[in-house]
Design an enzyme around this catalytic site. Sequence first.
Site, PDB file in Angstrom:
ATOM      1  N   ASP A   5       0.857  -1.187   0.000  1.00  0.00           N
ATOM      2  CA  ASP A   5       0.000   0.000   0.000  1.00  0.00           C
ATOM      3  C   ASP A   5       0.891   1.234   0.000  1.00  0.00           C
ATOM      4  OD1 ASP A   5      -2.493  -1.295   0.012  1.00  0.00           O
ATOM      5  OD2 ASP A   5      -2.432  -1.552   2.172  1.00  0.00           O
ATOM      6  N   ASP A  60      -6.878  -1.150  -4.922  1.00  0.00           N
ATOM      7  CA  ASP A  60      -8.015  -0.838  -4.048  1.00  0.00           C
ATOM      8  C   ASP A  60      -8.950   0.175  -4.711  1.00  0.00           C
ATOM      9  OD1 ASP A  60      -6.828  -2.477  -2.115  1.00  0.00           O
ATOM     10  OD2 ASP A  60      -5.861  -0.789  -1.108  1.00  0.00           O
TER      11      ASP A  60
END
Length: 173
Positions: A117, A133
């Site tokens: 991330d 995402d």
Amino acid sequence: MFIISLAIIAVLTAIDQLIKFAVVKNIEIGEIIKVVKFGSHDILSLTHITNDGAAWSIMSGKTWFLIGIPVAVIIAALVYMYKKRGGSRLQTISLSLVIAGGIGNLIDRIRIKEVVDYILFEPIDFPIFNFADICVVVGAVLFCIYIIFLEGKGQKYRSSESETEKADNNEQA
């Protein structure tokens, strides 16, 4: 349209993996790079973290579950897309986004047992996320819009059109 959707999935998955590769190679874990500021307020930053759970690290350490569910969703979405391949562009694009995002994070989970991330939205306390995402969320929202507002509308129009034609034919006879 099904072949085009597969191309969209491949391109978006490649973009996700290239961005993650660049993040891993150029940003140290935990390092924060300010990208967008508005006056003295930080808006968007890049940071490199890994997450072995889902959003907000829920189900941390449940790697097999977090692999199994996306695999099932990806297969179901591909089958649905194939069966409805003559359907709406919105439906196809939304499912392509969901599938691409699912594959992008699935690659990470299988390869390194966690997801890379890197996007930090600073104005609110929100988990750090990634391109995959974004694809999943945007695709899911678009698919919901399609299901709620558009699915069946064309079919209803076609069936009411054929009923009108039948009525006209009966009147002429």
